[in-house]
Write an enzyme that holds these catalytic residues in place. Sequence first.
Site, PDB file in Angstrom:
ATOM      1  CB  ILE A   1      -1.520   2.082   8.537  1.00  0.00           C
ATOM      2  CG1 ILE A   1      -0.886   0.684   8.490  1.00  0.00           C
ATOM      3  CG2 ILE A   1      -3.034   1.981   8.771  1.00  0.00           C
ATOM      4  CD1 ILE A   1      -0.888  -0.040   9.826  1.00  0.00           C
TER       5      ILE A   1
ATOM      6  N   GLY B   1     -11.691   7.504   7.213  1.00  0.00           N
ATOM      7  CA  GLY B   1     -12.892   7.915   7.920  1.00  0.00           C
ATOM      8  C   GLY B   1     -13.585   6.815   8.703  1.00  0.00           C
TER       9      GLY B   1
ATOM     10  NE  ARG C   1       6.521  11.028  10.835  1.00  0.00           N
ATOM     11  CZ  ARG C   1       5.987  12.235  10.719  1.00  0.00           C
ATOM     12  NH1 ARG C   1       5.678  12.697   9.521  1.00  0.00           N
ATOM     13  NH2 ARG C   1       5.780  12.995  11.774  1.00  0.00           N
TER      14      ARG C   1
ATOM     15  CG  HIS D   1      -9.546  -0.589   7.683  1.00  0.00           C
ATOM     16  ND1 HIS D   1      -9.822  -1.938   7.634  1.00  0.00           N
ATOM     17  CD2 HIS D   1      -8.428  -0.409   6.933  1.00  0.00           C
ATOM     18  CE1 HIS D   1      -8.914  -2.545   6.892  1.00  0.00           C
ATOM     19  NE2 HIS D   1      -8.065  -1.637   6.455  1.00  0.00           N
TER      20      HIS D   1
ATOM     21  CD1 TRP E   1      -2.216  -2.178   1.290  1.00  0.00           C
ATOM     22  CD2 TRP E   1      -3.418  -0.384   0.713  1.00  0.00           C
ATOM     23  NE1 TRP E   1      -3.489  -2.595   1.053  1.00  0.00           N
ATOM     24  CE2 TRP E   1      -4.261  -1.515   0.698  1.00  0.00           C
ATOM     25  CE3 TRP E   1      -3.948   0.857   0.384  1.00  0.00           C
ATOM     26  CZ2 TRP E   1      -5.604  -1.434   0.376  1.00  0.00           C
ATOM     27  CZ3 TRP E   1      -5.296   0.930   0.069  1.00  0.00           C
ATOM     28  CH2 TRP E   1      -6.105  -0.202   0.067  1.00  0.00           C
TER      29      TRP E   1
ATOM     30  CG  PHE F   1       7.271  -1.316  14.506  1.00  0.00           C
ATOM     31  CD1 PHE F   1       6.344  -2.321  14.325  1.00  0.00           C
ATOM     32  CD2 PHE F   1       6.827  -0.008  14.580  1.00  0.00           C
ATOM     33  CE1 PHE F   1       4.989  -2.034  14.226  1.00  0.00           C
ATOM     34  CE2 PHE F   1       5.476   0.298  14.483  1.00  0.00           C
ATOM     35  CZ  PHE F   1       4.558  -0.719  14.307  1.00  0.00           C
TER      36      PHE F   1
ATOM     37  CB  SER G   1       0.351  -2.758   7.657  1.00  0.00           C
ATOM     38  OG  SER G   1       1.130  -1.779   7.002  1.00  0.00           O
ATOM     39  CG  PHE G   2      -4.267  -7.682   8.704  1.00  0.00           C
ATOM     40  CD1 PHE G   2      -4.791  -7.255   9.917  1.00  0.00           C
ATOM     41  CD2 PHE G   2      -4.490  -8.990   8.304  1.00  0.00           C
ATOM     42  CE1 PHE G   2      -5.523  -8.124  10.715  1.00  0.00           C
ATOM     43  CE2 PHE G   2      -5.228  -9.862   9.090  1.00  0.00           C
ATOM     44  CZ  PHE G   2      -5.743  -9.427  10.304  1.00  0.00           C
ATOM     45  CD  GLU G   3      -2.342  -8.661   4.391  1.00  0.00           C
ATOM     46  OE1 GLU G   3      -3.571  -8.803   4.493  1.00  0.00           O
ATOM     47  OE2 GLU G   3      -1.798  -7.541   4.196  1.00  0.00           O
TER      48      GLU G   3
END
Length: 158
Positions: free
Chosen positions: A82, A86, A128, A89, A27, A114, A58-60
């Site tokens: 991430i 709105g 960043r 999630h 993403w 991390f 990021s979930f994976e």
Amino acid sequence: MSGAGAPGAAERIDGTGLRVVIVAGAWHEEIANGLIAGAERTLEAAGASWSIARVPGSFELPVASKAALEAGADAVVALGVIIRGGTPHFEYVSAAATDGLTRVALNTGKPVGFGVLTLDDEAQGLDRAGLPGSTEDKGAEAAHAALATAVALRALRG
């Protein structure tokens, strides 16, 4: 600046002999690619060997990081982006990635750098990502943390 007070990422670490996997979400490609490039520069400078595993988001990151460490990697650099929207999630994915990566490190006894950015907007990520004009390089910082921890664990374990 959020990076104020960060440990010396410029400190040279000898990563010779360390096998590191960069696990990165897809993403927000421009930001993610900047994070990956920063991690690669840091690992290259340290003399570590490394490879990249891309996952959808990021979930994976936790499950792929666990697989990399169980397959023999000495450390993982987990990178993801991430951006708050709105709906709730953002909170669910942020918490799952953070908690999951923490569990992976503790359960495997191996470091997970991390580098998951949790952002209010894309501009924060671009600032960043270690891109030209960025004020911070969170990919490099995450790689440095993974390497420094791997070296410290090596010394602790004799």
